[in-house]
Every structure is written in C-alpha cells, then in structure tokens.
Design a protein around this motif. Structure first.
Motif, PDB file in Angstrom:
ATOM      1  N   ILE A  87      28.137  13.035   1.220  1.00 43.18           N
ATOM      2  CA  ILE A  87      27.784  14.285   0.284  1.00 43.18           C
ATOM      3  C   ILE A  87      27.752  13.890  -1.119  1.00 43.18           C
ATOM      4  CG2 ILE A  87      28.250  16.591  -0.316  1.00 43.18           C
ATOM      5  CD1 ILE A  87      28.977  17.077   2.637  1.00 43.18           C
ATOM      6  N   SER A  88      28.721  13.273  -1.528  1.00 41.91           N
ATOM      7  CA  SER A  88      29.048  12.860  -2.790  1.00 41.91           C
ATOM      8  C   SER A  88      27.498  11.780  -3.454  1.00 41.91           C
ATOM      9  CB  SER A  88      30.209  12.302  -3.030  1.00 41.91           C
ATOM     10  OG  SER A  88      30.047  11.758  -4.583  1.00 41.91           O
ATOM     11  N   ALA A  89      27.253  10.979  -2.401  1.00 42.08           N
ATOM     12  CA  ALA A  89      26.180   9.981  -2.711  1.00 42.08           C
ATOM     13  C   ALA A  89      24.865  10.649  -2.924  1.00 42.08           C
ATOM     14  CB  ALA A  89      26.206   8.937  -1.650  1.00 42.08           C
ATOM     15  N   MET A  90      24.591  11.629  -1.874  1.00 39.49           N
ATOM     16  CA  MET A  90      23.415  12.309  -1.926  1.00 39.49           C
ATOM     17  C   MET A  90      23.191  13.022  -2.958  1.00 39.49           C
ATOM     18  SD  MET A  90      21.843  11.380   0.877  1.00 39.49           S
ATOM     19  CE  MET A  90      21.830  10.786   2.619  1.00 39.49           C
ATOM     20  N   ASN A  91      24.232  13.614  -3.589  1.00 38.58           N
ATOM     21  CA  ASN A  91      24.036  14.848  -4.736  1.00 38.58           C
ATOM     22  C   ASN A  91      24.130  13.644  -5.990  1.00 38.58           C
ATOM     23  OD1 ASN A  91      24.069  17.042  -3.199  1.00 38.58           O
ATOM     24  ND2 ASN A  91      26.565  17.212  -3.153  1.00 38.58           N
ATOM     25  N   SER A  92      24.610  12.522  -6.018  1.00 37.17           N
ATOM     26  CA  SER A  92      24.727  11.937  -7.020  1.00 37.17           C
ATOM     27  C   SER A  92      23.480  10.674  -7.383  1.00 37.17           C
ATOM     28  CB  SER A  92      26.089  11.142  -7.537  1.00 37.17           C
ATOM     29  OG  SER A  92      26.254  10.215  -6.412  1.00 37.17           O
ATOM     30  N   ASN A  93      22.951  10.473  -6.265  1.00 34.79           N
ATOM     31  CA  ASN A  93      21.890   9.511  -6.419  1.00 34.79           C
ATOM     32  C   ASN A  93      20.502  10.177  -5.958  1.00 34.79           C
ATOM     33  OD1 ASN A  93      20.085   7.228  -5.603  1.00 34.79           O
ATOM     34  ND2 ASN A  93      21.971   5.901  -5.110  1.00 34.79           N
ATOM     35  N   PRO A  94      19.606  10.430  -6.554  1.00 33.42           N
ATOM     36  CA  PRO A  94      18.536  10.934  -6.424  1.00 33.42           C
ATOM     37  C   PRO A  94      17.465  10.119  -5.521  1.00 33.42           C
ATOM     38  CG  PRO A  94      18.757  10.892  -8.987  1.00 33.42           C
ATOM     39  CD  PRO A  94      19.732   9.936  -8.242  1.00 33.42           C
ATOM     40  N   ILE A  95      17.733   8.767  -5.458  1.00 34.04           N
ATOM     41  CA  ILE A  95      17.058   7.975  -4.475  1.00 34.04           C
ATOM     42  C   ILE A  95      17.507   8.518  -2.742  1.00 34.04           C
ATOM     43  CG2 ILE A  95      16.540   5.931  -3.212  1.00 34.04           C
ATOM     44  CD1 ILE A  95      16.509   4.819  -6.420  1.00 34.04           C
ATOM     45  N   LEU A  96      18.760   8.499  -2.690  1.00 33.50           N
ATOM     46  CA  LEU A  96      19.403   8.827  -1.408  1.00 33.50           C
ATOM     47  C   LEU A  96      19.200  10.311  -1.192  1.00 33.50           C
ATOM     48  CD1 LEU A  96      22.759   6.816  -1.348  1.00 33.50           C
ATOM     49  CD2 LEU A  96      20.616   6.290  -0.293  1.00 33.50           C
ATOM     50  N   LYS A  97      19.317  11.085  -2.049  1.00 34.99           N
ATOM     51  CA  LYS A  97      18.919  12.506  -1.870  1.00 34.99           C
ATOM     52  C   LYS A  97      17.538  13.060  -1.460  1.00 34.99           C
ATOM     53  CE  LYS A  97      19.975  16.597  -4.430  1.00 34.99           C
ATOM     54  NZ  LYS A  97      20.501  16.855  -5.801  1.00 34.99           N
TER      55      LYS A  97
END
Length: 190
Positions: A87-97
């Motif tokens: 969840i943290s990565a998805m929220n902080s990385n626009p590519i993964l989001k």
C-alpha cells in the motif's frame, strides 16, 4: 548511453512526474533528444514502454520487500507487513499506482497473464509464500493451491473500487482484510 536506455529513463521520469495518461510519446522523445520515429524502433507503443518500466519498478519494490522483512516470522505478521508495504509503495510511486488505473489495469493484468515477467509480480511473491507455508503445515491444506492466491487477488479488486466503498476506509480496510484472510488460513480447527 544507448537510445533505448535513454527512452526508458526519460519515459520513467515522465511517468513518475505526470502519470501514464498525461505522458505522450512526443514528450518522451523530446526529452530523450530523438525523433518520434526512432521511438518506434525500440517500442511499438507507449504502453509497451510503460509495461517495461512498470516491471522494473515492481522488481525494485519486490527486492526491497525481501530485504526488509524477516521471512521466518509467522505468516500473519509477514502478510500484514507485505500488505502495508505494498500500500505504501502504491501510494508513493506513481508508476506502481497505475495498477489501480482502471483503463490500464486490464492491460497490465493481461500482460502478466500472458506469462511475461510473471515471476516478478507481487502475486508470485504471495503465491510462493502460500505454497511454502502450506508445505510446512502453517496454513490450511484443504484449499486448492490455485485458490489460495485468489484471496489476495481479491484485495486488489476491492481496492480498485475504493471510491464506491469509501476512500476514508482505505488502506486500513485492505490491511484488516489481509489479516482476516491469513487468520482464516492459519487459525482453523484441524
């Protein structure tokens, strides 16, 4: 630096700053200092470039997870940490989001379903852990190996409808659901 690497790096930079939808090929080529036609010598579309960048971002994220989590902990603790970091990565990385971009999600899902780079997905991480835990007797053995990761796949689908459910409940809802799933898989009557 070769042209393909330059296209990749410029595309990554633009996707990070502007997102997939608001980035176009002409911006990528301008930043890379090449003609638009040259782009097509390396990538057939913006989507193909994005998928390659997405895979690399996902690989880096997965590597950070492996380095940061003690995989000898109990399954509930590990999954709680995995979901939190995801969840943290998805929220902080626009590519993964972009995984949650409804228009792009189907294409990304199809890309993974075709088997391309499938071993680098977060899903493969969960699948591998679930198989390991099942073999070690840490989770239920009465649930089919193909069904086990579907419990976690459902979290992504639920999360992609967070607007309908209520954004204020996320990401806490996903964390609780992951914990409930793991408790159901580990705390059962034998």
């Amino acid at each position: 630096m070769d042209k393909k690497a330059e296209i990749f790096n410029c595309g990554r930079e633009l996707f990070l700053s502007k997102g997939f939808k608001d980035t176009n090929i002409s911006e990528i080529t301008k930043m890379a200092g090449i003609a638009v036609g040259t782009f097509y010598n390396y990538y057939s579309s913006k989507e193909k470039l994005f998928f390659e960048i997405y895979i690399k971002e996902n690989e880096k994220f997965k590597k950070r997870i492996f380095e940061s989590i003690d995989m000898d902990q109990d399954p509930v603790t590990i999954v709680r940490k995995l979901v939190g970091q995801n969840i943290s990565a998805m929220n902080s990385n626009p590519i993964l989001k972009e995984w949650y971009n409804r228009d792009l999600f189907r294409e990304l899902e199809h890309y993974y379903a075709e088997g391309k780079e499938n071993d680098d997905s977060i899903r493969s991480l969960y699948t591998g852990l679930l198989k390991k835990w099942k073999a070690e007797g840490k989770i239920r053995d009465d649930i089919d190996d193909e069904l086990l990761p579907a419990f976690f796949d459902s979290l992504a689908y639920i999360d992609s409808h967070k607007e309908e459910i209520g954004i204020r409940h996320f990401p806490q809802l996903n964390q609780y659901l992951a914990e409930f799933i793991m408790k159901g898989l580990t705390d059962f009557q034998k």
